[in-house]
Write a protein that holds these residues in place. Structure first.
Motif, PDB file in Angstrom:
ATOM      1  N   UNK A   1       0.825  -1.214   0.000  1.00 48.25           N
ATOM      2  CA  UNK A   1       0.000   0.000   0.000  1.00 48.25           C
ATOM      3  C   UNK A   1       0.853   1.256   0.000  1.00 48.25           C
ATOM      4  N   UNK A   2       0.268   2.314  -0.556  1.00 46.68           N
ATOM      5  CA  UNK A   2       0.945   3.603  -0.624  1.00 46.68           C
ATOM      6  C   UNK A   2       0.016   4.642  -0.031  1.00 46.68           C
ATOM      7  N   UNK A   3       0.458   5.338   0.989  1.00 49.81           N
ATOM      8  CA  UNK A   3      -0.328   6.414   1.602  1.00 49.81           C
ATOM      9  C   UNK A   3      -1.773   5.980   1.851  1.00 49.81           C
ATOM     10  N   UNK A   4      -1.922   4.771   2.346  1.00 48.79           N
ATOM     11  CA  UNK A   4      -3.271   4.295   2.656  1.00 48.79           C
ATOM     12  C   UNK A   4      -4.016   3.685   1.489  1.00 48.79           C
ATOM     13  N   UNK A   5      -3.476   3.856   0.286  1.00 53.45           N
ATOM     14  CA  UNK A   5      -4.120   3.239  -0.879  1.00 53.45           C
ATOM     15  C   UNK A   5      -3.609   1.804  -1.030  1.00 53.45           C
ATOM     16  N   UNK A   6      -4.501   0.822  -0.948  1.00 50.65           N
ATOM     17  CA  UNK A   6      -4.034  -0.542  -1.208  1.00 50.65           C
ATOM     18  C   UNK A   6      -3.616  -0.653  -2.680  1.00 50.65           C
ATOM     19  N   UNK A   7      -2.537  -1.398  -2.924  1.00 42.76           N
ATOM     20  CA  UNK A   7      -2.086  -1.595  -4.301  1.00 42.76           C
ATOM     21  C   UNK A   7      -2.523  -2.978  -4.751  1.00 42.76           C
ATOM     22  N   UNK A   8      -3.258  -3.014  -5.827  1.00 40.18           N
ATOM     23  CA  UNK A   8      -3.687  -4.299  -6.359  1.00 40.18           C
ATOM     24  C   UNK A   8      -2.916  -4.574  -7.638  1.00 40.18           C
ATOM     25  N   UNK A   9      -2.497  -5.827  -7.792  1.00 39.15           N
ATOM     26  CA  UNK A   9      -1.751  -6.172  -9.012  1.00 39.15           C
ATOM     27  C   UNK A   9      -2.587  -7.125  -9.866  1.00 39.15           C
ATOM     28  N   UNK A  10      -2.757  -6.755 -11.129  1.00 37.99           N
ATOM     29  CA  UNK A  10      -3.410  -7.671 -12.054  1.00 37.99           C
ATOM     30  C   UNK A  10      -2.449  -7.905 -13.214  1.00 37.99           C
ATOM     31  N   UNK A  11      -2.609  -9.035 -13.886  1.00 33.32           N
ATOM     32  CA  UNK A  11      -1.631  -9.339 -14.934  1.00 33.32           C
ATOM     33  C   UNK A  11      -2.327  -9.761 -16.220  1.00 33.32           C
ATOM     34  N   UNK A  12      -1.643  -9.605 -17.307  1.00 34.60           N
ATOM     35  CA  UNK A  12      -2.130 -10.119 -18.581  1.00 34.60           C
ATOM     36  C   UNK A  12      -0.916 -10.585 -19.377  1.00 34.60           C
ATOM     37  N   UNK A  13      -1.197 -11.425 -20.344  1.00 29.00           N
ATOM     38  CA  UNK A  13      -0.112 -12.110 -21.024  1.00 29.00           C
ATOM     39  C   UNK A  13      -0.040 -11.752 -22.496  1.00 29.00           C
ATOM     40  N   UNK A  14       1.154 -11.826 -23.019  1.00 32.18           N
ATOM     41  CA  UNK A  14       1.365 -11.686 -24.454  1.00 32.18           C
ATOM     42  C   UNK A  14       2.251 -12.845 -24.884  1.00 32.18           C
ATOM     43  N   UNK A  15       2.488 -12.965 -26.178  1.00 33.35           N
ATOM     44  CA  UNK A  15       3.392 -14.020 -26.625  1.00 33.35           C
ATOM     45  C   UNK A  15       4.548 -13.435 -27.435  1.00 33.35           C
ATOM     46  N   UNK A  16       4.764 -12.136 -27.263  1.00 29.75           N
ATOM     47  CA  UNK A  16       5.861 -11.501 -27.984  1.00 29.75           C
ATOM     48  C   UNK A  16       5.379 -10.811 -29.255  1.00 29.75           C
ATOM     49  N   UNK A  17       4.136 -11.096 -29.644  1.00 27.99           N
ATOM     50  CA  UNK A  17       3.542 -10.489 -30.823  1.00 27.99           C
ATOM     51  C   UNK A  17       2.913  -9.141 -30.424  1.00 27.99           C
ATOM     52  N   UNK A  18       3.316  -8.045 -31.067  1.00 30.42           N
ATOM     53  CA  UNK A  18       2.794  -6.728 -30.672  1.00 30.42           C
ATOM     54  C   UNK A  18       1.266  -6.647 -30.693  1.00 30.42           C
ATOM     55  N   UNK A  19       0.622  -7.330 -31.645  1.00 31.19           N
ATOM     56  CA  UNK A  19      -0.848  -7.323 -31.699  1.00 31.19           C
ATOM     57  C   UNK A  19      -1.433  -7.849 -30.400  1.00 31.19           C
ATOM     58  N   UNK A  20      -0.846  -8.953 -29.938  1.00 28.74           N
ATOM     59  CA  UNK A  20      -1.355  -9.592 -28.721  1.00 28.74           C
ATOM     60  C   UNK A  20      -1.067  -8.711 -27.507  1.00 28.74           C
TER      61      UNK A  20
END
Lengths: 255, 422, 335
Positions: free
Chosen positions: B64-83
């Motif tokens: 958390x930063x200054x009382x703001x909880x930090x949430x982490x979300x992720x997404x994936x690519x395969x090296x292709x810029x379109x993706x």
């Protein structure tokens, strides 16, 4: 019969037509003369070369040797499409109809094929003026009440009628029917015979037929092929009376 | 059909909302960090390690930063810029990421930096990608790169091989895409300047297995040619070096940064014998006596234990550095994201801090200026291979020390640019 | 017939209202992509449903249009030649059509699996060409920052205009395909599908028809390709690599390659799975999931989702009400 001079009035003249498949000679130096409006049957056992002969006349197969002329014009090198425009139409041993299309559309494809333009893309078929031609055509082959049925739902007999209808589109001059009665019931055969008899007299007709009775009843003149060669020619009566032909033909066919 | 989609979409949105509600039990609003890395395809392992870097940085701040909880979300690519673009859109527009960290590979980075312009309300930080264009050509105001890029990594090396080793005629073997171009670009910028010439360049497609046609054209020993500059990564490097070794090749090798990556240095088989003695350059050095790096390695090993790599990769370090920058800036502005992150972006532009590879700051294109090591591969007492620092060059900037104008005159890297003027 | 009309109205309404009930991600990434990608799939479905030919090169043809548009509107690093956008688009579509015709020429003598293989070979050849050619395709990097034109102050690249642009073009392509199959040319194509030998005996030039069908499919794929280009604002060899090439076939089979509507249904489902599968399943299993969905559909409904719906509909209509005796005006021929 082997008069060298091509007379203008002959509908079809075939000279020394030969087709080889490797070592096999399917058609071997066949010559024919068919007069305009003549009904001709080509008889012969399986493998006699009848269908190969048809394929060459219709342009589906190029001949190895020989010439074909139609009403005095040499069509030996003409593409099948061009021959259609010249008035050559054919059917196949097996029913080949467009199963995904309605009877009307089948007939319309045939009309367009014979008249063109075939690749028109701007107007839908419903608004094409020549689509009216499908009605009378269906009537001629007894399918007037089946116009909207998909061709795949027709009975075998009806499919043969449809094929005939497609072959009659526009104004054919030479009609090649490959075993039109194959697989038909007796009743269907009779109606087919009637349909054939009703064809305009200026239409030249050649049919391949296994059924001697039909063949001999429907035609003016008979050509008998055997092993790729011409075996005999004559009127139905002469052929019927020729014991050699009866033996060979029935012997092979009767098995 | 579309109705189905809406239901599905509503479900997804609902799920996202529920996720948010669960976390915002505290009074301040949650800040969402979207991590984008290659979790599929040939760069899957580096991609995973990159996200470890993000996680580690967030953990360092206690989530958390200054009382703001930090949430982490992720997404994936395969090296292709379109993706990569598709995944970034998802993180930003669907999942509502406030801050984006990523992507991993060069061409993806160029694409995401362009996308950043469409999304002024999101702050983008680079992950591991190191193409030159990302922060050079029409750079986005809200895209920040706290890691150095491919040309910066190799610029000091070109000069070094001419001056210290006396090599002035080399051949280049390289993969055929933007990142290797950048590495060759940086290398040649100083190499040509110092009087070196390049006899020939050989480009091979990424993921090539058979290098025999290239090797057939290469000298096997020194003679007219003094050495070979190899810019290949991962399995490409291993395959090439193995095949060259099997042909009896003995040319001295200078490597692109990826050639001396841990994934290559841990290889067994024929390539192994060529590895000791290879010169390379990059932002890290295994044996550098740098406190910040050792601290980072310790933190990484403590947190991930057996789940992580034995030692953090360059990608973990780069993702970590960028995430940490974001969090430091957030801390400075106390989580203020108002007005399209105005305060945060301002803080980021002026941020200076000590990354695992040493002090880092940004220039006017929001591109990092940092130190670069020239390394030599050495065999350790335990038989493993490591990078021994030969020199540390401080404050290598985006323009490779040439100054903006002279640098811009070089043009953009490609197969043919640069070429040493003879 | 009234039901068909009703369905048309519903689809039109959904297309119109959609932007106002979704966020920008659903608008562009799901909506825009479904419509652009769906149009590429439509070109495959057109070929398969009406001419009986399968092609794996439709993404390639779309790529030709995409690359051409990029080349002529967004030169980069000395590659490209900037032209006015209408000229660029006409050139792009012309080149896509030409590419379709050429692929048709190559594939014209083949059938079934051989057509598939030869078109795949073409697709891969094109992929490697884009990867290794720098003079025209700019190699691995390709073209970035390709923005749609701004017409009279309207930025077609902004989410809402782009969505409507995609919707209009998709509807036009769909209607165009439905129109063409009811013209003499379209009937001939269906004849080609059913009995090419027969068609030839009726005076049609069968090889020419096949090639022209590929050309028309190329034109449609080209439109999809330009939309795809604008959606991503860029194009690179990755856009025409094996994965996207196969995706077109996958989406087509998902939706049902027997009916043009299947193209968009398939593209939509594919896009959804592509974007959201990762929420429900570990990413390493991601491709496995797509494969399983694909397998299930092929197994349980070989004619795809549209086939499933149509059969369910037929059953409901058959049991729920007396069937209309008047024969259908045969407008839905297409198997």
């Amino acid at each position: 019969m082997a008069d060298a001079a091509v007379k203008q009035e002959e509908a079809l003249v075939v000279e020394g037509l030969t087709r080889r498949f490797g070592a096999l000679v399917a058609v071997d130096g066949v010559s024919l003369r068919v007069a305009p409006g003549e009904r001709r049957a080509v008889l012969g056992a399986n493998g006699a070369g009848k269908t190969t002969l048809f394929n060459m006349i219709a342009g589906d197969l190029p001949p190895s040797e020989g010439h074909i002329s139609l009403f005095g014009r040499d069509i030996t090198r003409l593409s099948p499409q061009k021959r259609v425009l010249e008035g050559v139409r054919r059917t196949y041993q097996k029913s080949l109809v467009f199963g995904g299309l309605s009877v009307r559309d089948n007939l319309y494809v045939a009309i367009r094929g014979a008249t063109g333009p075939r690749l028109a893309i701007w107007r839908r078929v419903e608004t094409q003026p020549d689509r009216d031609g499908t009605g009378p055509l269906a009537e001629r082959v007894g399918l007037a009440d089946r116009l909207d049925a998909p061709a795949s739902e027709l009975s075998h007999g009806e499919q043969r009628q449809l094929e005939l209808g497609m072959a009659l589109a526009h104004t054919p001059r030479l009609l090649l029917l490959d075993e039109p009665a194959a697989g038909l019931s007796t009743r269907e055969r009779e109606s087919l015979m009637a349909m054939l008899a009703d064809l305009p007299r200026d239409l030249t007709l050649i049919l391949i037929e296994h059924d001697l009775d039909i063949a001999l009843k429907a035609v003016d003149f008979v050509t008998v092929m055997h092993n790729g060669r011409l075996l005999a020619e004559g009127t139905p009566d002469e052929i019927a009376a020729n014991q050699d032909i009866q033996d060979i033909y029935m012997g092979k066919h009767g098995q | 059909m579309l109705r189905n989609g809406l239901t599905l979409g509503a479900t997804a949105t609902l799920a996202a909302l529920m996720g948010t509600t669960a976390l915002s039990a505290q009074e301040e609003e949650t800040i969402t960090i979207g991590g984008l890395a290659t979790l599929e395809g040939p760069f899957a392992a580096p991609g995973e390690d990159g996200l470890r870097g993000v996680e580690l940085a967030i953990e360092e701040f206690g989530g958390e930063i200054a009382g703001h909880p930090i949430e982490m979300i992720t997404a994936s690519s395969d090296g292709n810029p379109d993706v990569a673009l598709e995944s970034a859109r998802r993180l930003v527009e669907q999942d509502g990421a406030d801050i984006m960290i990523g992507p991993l590979s060069g061409s993806e980075g160029i694409r995401i930096a362009q996308y950043a312009k469409e999304q002024p309300g999101t702050t983008f930080l680079n992950g591991g990608s190191a193409a030159i264009e990302t922060t050079l050509v029409d750079p986005a105001e809200n895209f920040f790169r706290f890691n150095t890029e491919g040309a910066q990594w190799t610029a000091p090396l070109g000069e070094y091989v001419v001056n210290e080793r006396g090599w002035d005629n080399i051949v280049i073997v390289s993969e055929d895409y933007s990142f290797p171009y950048a590495q060759i670009f940086g290398f040649m910028a100083t190499y040509c300047e110092a009087g070196g010439t390049v006899q020939d360049k050989y480009f091979t497609p990424v993921g090539n297995n058979d290098y025999s046609s290239v090797i057939a054209q290469l000298p096997l020993e020194t003679g007219e040619v003094d050495g070979m500059y190899v810019v290949l990564g991962g399995s490409d490097a291993v395959n090439f070096l193995s095949q060259y070794a099997q042909m009896g090749g003995q040319l001295p090798i200078v490597g692109g940064t990826n050639v001396t990556d841990q994934t290559v240095l841990t290889t067994q088989g024929p390539a192994r014998e060529l590895l000791p003695g290879i010169l390379s350059s990059g932002p890290v050095s295994d044996n550098a006596d740098l406190e910040a790096w050792q601290e980072f390695v310790q933190r990484y090993q403590d947190y991930f234990g057996d789940e992580g790599l034995p030692s953090p990769s360059l990608f973990a370090s780069n993702y970590y550095t960028n995430t940490k920058a974001a969090l430091l800036a957030l801390q400075e502005v106390e989580g203020d994201l108002s007005n399209d992150h105005e305060a945060l972006n301002e803080a980021l532009s002026n941020l200076e801090f000590t990354s695992p590879t040493g002090p880092v700051s940004l220039n006017e294109n929001r591109q990092a200026t940092a130190a670069i090591y020239i390394n030599e591969v050495v065999e350790q007492a335990d038989g493993s291979l490591a990078l021994e620092p030969l020199e540390r060059i401080e404050e290598v900037d985006q323009y490779l020390g040439l100054g903006r104008e002279a640098y811009m005159e070089l043009g953009l890297p490609s197969r043919d640019n640069p070429s040493c003027p003879s | 017939m009234t039901l068909r009309r009703l369905l048309t109205v519903v689809v039109a309404l959904v297309l119109l209202v959609y932007p106002f009930v979704v966020n920008s991600f659903w608008l562009v990434q799901i909506g825009g992509r479904t419509l652009g990608f769906g149009t590429i799939v439509l070109s495959l479905v057109f070929l398969t449903a009406y001419t009986g030919m399968l092609s794996l090169a439709q993404m390639t043809v779309a790529g030709v249009a995409g690359y051409a548009t990029a080349y002529f509107t967004a030169p980069t690093g000395g590659v490209g030649l900037e032209l006015a956008w209408p000229v660029a688009l006409i050139l792009a579509l012309g080149l896509a059509t030409l590419a379709g015709l050429l692929i048709g020429l190559v594939a014209v003598r083949t059938r079934g699996i051989y057509t598939l293989m030869i078109t795949l070979a073409v697709a891969m050849a094109f992929y490697y060409l884009t990867l290794q050619n720098y003079a025209v395709f700019n190699g691995f990097t390709g073209f970035n920052n390709v923005e749609p034109p701004v017409i009279a102050g309207l930025d077609l690249g902004a989410p809402l205009p782009f969505y409507y642009l995609s919707a209009v073009l998709a509807v036009l392509c769909y209607a165009g395909v439905r129109h063409v199959v009811r013209t003499p040319f379209g009937l001939a194509l269906q004849g080609l599908r059913d009995e090419p030998q027969r068609l030839q005996a009726l005076g049609y030039n069968v090889p020419l028809l096949r090639v022209l069908a590929f050309g028309l499919a190329g034109f449609v794929a080209g439109i999809g390709g330009i939309l795809n280009l604008w959606l991503n604002a860029s194009i690179s060899p990755g856009s025409v690599a094996l994965n996207p090439v196969i995706d077109v076939l996958m989406a087509g089979v998902l939706g049902g390659i027997g009916h043009p509507a299947g193209a968009y249904v398939g593209a939509f489902v594919f896009t959804i799975v592509d974007n959201f599968a990762i929420d429900f399943i570990a990413r390493e299993r991601f491709n496995t999931l797509i494969g399983l969905v694909f397998l299930a559909i092929v197994l349980f409904s070989p004619d795809g989702l549209t086939g499933l719906v149509r059969r369910a509909w037929a059953r409901w209509a058959g049991t729920g009400r007396r069937r209309d005796d008047a024969p259908d005006d045969s407008t839905n021929i297409g198997k």
